[in-house]
Scaffold this active site. Structure first.
Site, short mmCIF file in Angstrom:
data_model
loop_
_atom_site.label_atom_id
_atom_site.label_comp_id
_atom_site.label_asym_id
_atom_site.label_seq_id
_atom_site.Cartn_x
_atom_site.Cartn_y
_atom_site.Cartn_z
N PRO A 5 0.79 -1.24 0.00
CA PRO A 5 0.00 0.00 0.00
C PRO A 5 0.82 1.28 0.00
O PRO A 5 1.84 1.38 0.70
CB PRO A 5 -0.80 -0.11 1.30
CG PRO A 5 -0.90 -1.56 1.56
CD PRO A 5 0.36 -2.17 1.03
N ASN A 6 0.33 2.22 -0.78
CA ASN A 6 0.84 3.59 -0.87
C ASN A 6 2.16 3.75 -1.61
O ASN A 6 2.60 4.86 -1.87
CB ASN A 6 0.96 4.24 0.53
CG ASN A 6 -0.41 4.39 1.18
OD1 ASN A 6 -1.32 4.94 0.58
ND2 ASN A 6 -0.56 3.87 2.39
N ARG A 13 5.21 12.21 -3.06
CA ARG A 13 4.88 12.70 -1.71
C ARG A 13 6.00 12.30 -0.75
O ARG A 13 6.67 11.31 -0.98
CB ARG A 13 3.59 12.05 -1.19
CG ARG A 13 2.38 12.23 -2.05
CD ARG A 13 1.54 13.39 -1.56
NE ARG A 13 0.18 13.32 -2.08
CZ ARG A 13 -0.16 13.46 -3.35
NH1 ARG A 13 0.77 13.67 -4.26
NH2 ARG A 13 -1.42 13.39 -3.73
N TYR A 18 10.93 9.11 1.69
CA TYR A 18 10.96 8.02 0.72
C TYR A 18 11.70 8.35 -0.58
O TYR A 18 11.76 7.51 -1.48
CB TYR A 18 9.52 7.58 0.41
CG TYR A 18 8.83 7.01 1.63
CD1 TYR A 18 9.31 5.85 2.24
CD2 TYR A 18 7.72 7.63 2.20
CE1 TYR A 18 8.70 5.33 3.38
CE2 TYR A 18 7.10 7.12 3.32
CZ TYR A 18 7.60 5.97 3.91
OH TYR A 18 7.00 5.45 5.03
N ASN A 69 8.20 -5.48 -0.88
CA ASN A 69 8.10 -4.41 0.10
C ASN A 69 6.62 -4.33 0.46
O ASN A 69 5.83 -3.75 -0.29
CB ASN A 69 8.59 -3.06 -0.46
CG ASN A 69 8.51 -1.97 0.61
OD1 ASN A 69 7.89 -2.16 1.66
ND2 ASN A 69 9.13 -0.83 0.33
N ALA A 72 3.09 -0.78 4.79
CA ALA A 72 2.61 -0.85 6.18
C ALA A 72 2.08 -2.24 6.55
O ALA A 72 2.05 -2.59 7.74
CB ALA A 72 1.51 0.19 6.39
N HIS A 75 3.87 -4.70 9.03
CA HIS A 75 3.78 -4.68 10.49
C HIS A 75 2.50 -5.33 11.01
O HIS A 75 2.34 -5.46 12.21
CB HIS A 75 3.88 -3.23 10.97
CG HIS A 75 4.97 -2.47 10.27
ND1 HIS A 75 6.30 -2.83 10.37
CD2 HIS A 75 4.94 -1.41 9.40
CE1 HIS A 75 7.03 -2.02 9.62
NE2 HIS A 75 6.23 -1.15 9.01
N ASP A 82 1.22 -15.80 5.87
CA ASP A 82 0.71 -17.16 5.58
C ASP A 82 0.86 -17.48 4.09
O ASP A 82 1.23 -18.60 3.72
CB ASP A 82 -0.76 -17.28 5.98
CG ASP A 82 -0.95 -17.39 7.49
OD1 ASP A 82 0.05 -17.56 8.22
OD2 ASP A 82 -2.11 -17.28 7.94
N GLU A 93 12.76 -9.42 1.69
CA GLU A 93 11.95 -8.27 2.13
C GLU A 93 12.80 -7.00 1.99
O GLU A 93 13.95 -6.98 2.40
CB GLU A 93 11.56 -8.49 3.59
CG GLU A 93 10.76 -7.37 4.23
CD GLU A 93 10.51 -7.65 5.73
OE1 GLU A 93 10.73 -8.79 6.19
OE2 GLU A 93 10.11 -6.70 6.43
N HIS A 95 12.84 -2.61 2.37
CA HIS A 95 12.24 -1.35 2.80
C HIS A 95 13.13 -0.20 2.38
O HIS A 95 14.35 -0.28 2.51
CB HIS A 95 12.04 -1.31 4.32
CG HIS A 95 11.13 -2.38 4.79
ND1 HIS A 95 9.77 -2.32 4.60
CD2 HIS A 95 11.38 -3.58 5.37
CE1 HIS A 95 9.22 -3.41 5.07
NE2 HIS A 95 10.17 -4.21 5.53
N SER A 97 13.06 2.88 3.79
CA SER A 97 13.53 3.55 5.00
C SER A 97 14.10 2.51 5.96
O SER A 97 13.85 1.30 5.81
CB SER A 97 12.37 4.30 5.66
OG SER A 97 11.35 3.39 6.05
N ARG A 102 12.80 4.29 13.09
CA ARG A 102 11.56 5.07 13.05
C ARG A 102 10.69 4.74 14.28
O ARG A 102 11.22 4.42 15.33
CB ARG A 102 10.85 4.79 11.72
CG ARG A 102 11.73 5.18 10.50
CD ARG A 102 11.02 4.97 9.19
NE ARG A 102 9.86 5.84 9.08
CZ ARG A 102 8.94 5.72 8.10
NH1 ARG A 102 9.08 4.78 7.19
NH2 ARG A 102 7.92 6.53 8.06
O1 CA2 Z 1 10.37 2.00 4.21
C1 CA2 Z 1 9.58 1.30 3.58
O2 CA2 Z 1 9.79 0.85 2.46
C2 CA2 Z 1 8.20 0.99 4.20
O3 CA2 Z 1 7.82 -0.33 3.81
C3 CA2 Z 1 7.24 2.01 3.63
C4 CA2 Z 1 5.86 1.92 4.24
C5 CA2 Z 1 5.94 1.95 5.76
O4 CA2 Z 1 4.64 1.78 6.32
C6 CA2 Z 1 6.86 0.89 6.30
O5 CA2 Z 1 6.92 1.01 7.70
C7 CA2 Z 1 8.24 1.05 5.72
C8 CA2 Z 1 4.99 3.09 3.77
C9 CA2 Z 1 4.92 3.21 2.28
C10 CA2 Z 1 4.29 4.53 1.96
O6 CA2 Z 1 4.86 5.00 0.78
C11 CA2 Z 1 4.73 6.33 0.50
C12 CA2 Z 1 5.47 6.79 -0.55
C13 CA2 Z 1 5.42 8.11 -0.85
C14 CA2 Z 1 4.61 8.96 -0.14
C15 CA2 Z 1 3.85 8.47 0.90
C16 CA2 Z 1 3.91 7.15 1.22
#
Ligand code: CA2
Length: 144
Positions: A5-6, A13, A18, A69, A72, A75, A82, A93, A95, A97, A102
């Site tokens: 997601p996202n 953004r 990111y 990746n 969210a 977590h 599964d 896996e 990430h 960040s 964090r």
């Molecule tokens: O650091 C990562 O790759 C994460 O998987 C990114 C997730 C976060 O919930 C994980 O804890 C770590 C969030 C992805 C959101 O991606 C965005 C990208 C641009 C702008 C806003 C969100």
């Protein structure tokens, strides 16, 4: 390559967290990296947990490994965990960040212990490193 997601928002953004690289750029680099190694890389992003589960299940019919990746869902998702266990393919896996630097809730991953390894905190480079690790694992498995 599965993106959670996202991650479709990458490059548009929160660049301070990111970065400025877009998902399309990351995917294009992975496809090229795979091609250079003789591997076909298919990329998929979804904001929906069930769609990611579907793709993991489908991977059993054609893929030899999964780079993920989960965003969210990392977590929270027992369903992704599964599915990854059930599909029985090597998983890496990734990430962008450093999840350990964090909020505390990001330190737990429901996926890490079913993965071969985790790359976290190196931005887009992490995908390249993760793909390299996956390709190496496949080479080892085939005795190449
Ligand atoms: O650091 C990562 O790759 C994460 O998987 C990114 C997730 C976060 O919930 C994980 O804890 C770590 C969030 C992805 C959101 O991606 C965005 C990208 C641009 C702008 C806003 C969100």
């Amino acid at each position: 390559m599965l993106h959670g997601p996202n991650l479709n928002l990458l490059g548009t953004r929160e660049p301070e967290v990111y970065g400025r690289t877009t998902l399309e750029e990351i995917d294009a680099a992975l496809v090229a990296q795979g091609k250079a190694a003789g591997a076909e890389v298919r990329c998929f992003q979804s904001n929906h947990e069930g769609e990611l589960v579907d793709r993991i299940q489908e991977a059993r019919s054609w893929a030899r490994g999964i780079l993920i990746n989960p965003g969210a869902l990392t977590h929270t998702s027992v369903a992704l965990r599964d599915a990854l266990l059930a599909v029985d393919l090597p998983v890496v896996e990734v990430h962008l960040s450093n999840v350990h630097a964090r909020e505390p809730f990001r330190r737990h991953s429901s996926v890490s212990d079913v993965a071969r390894g985790v790359v976290t905190g190196f931005g887009p480079l992490g995908y390249e490193l993760g793909m390299r690790a996956l390709l190496d694992a496949l080479d080892d498995a085939s005795g190449a």
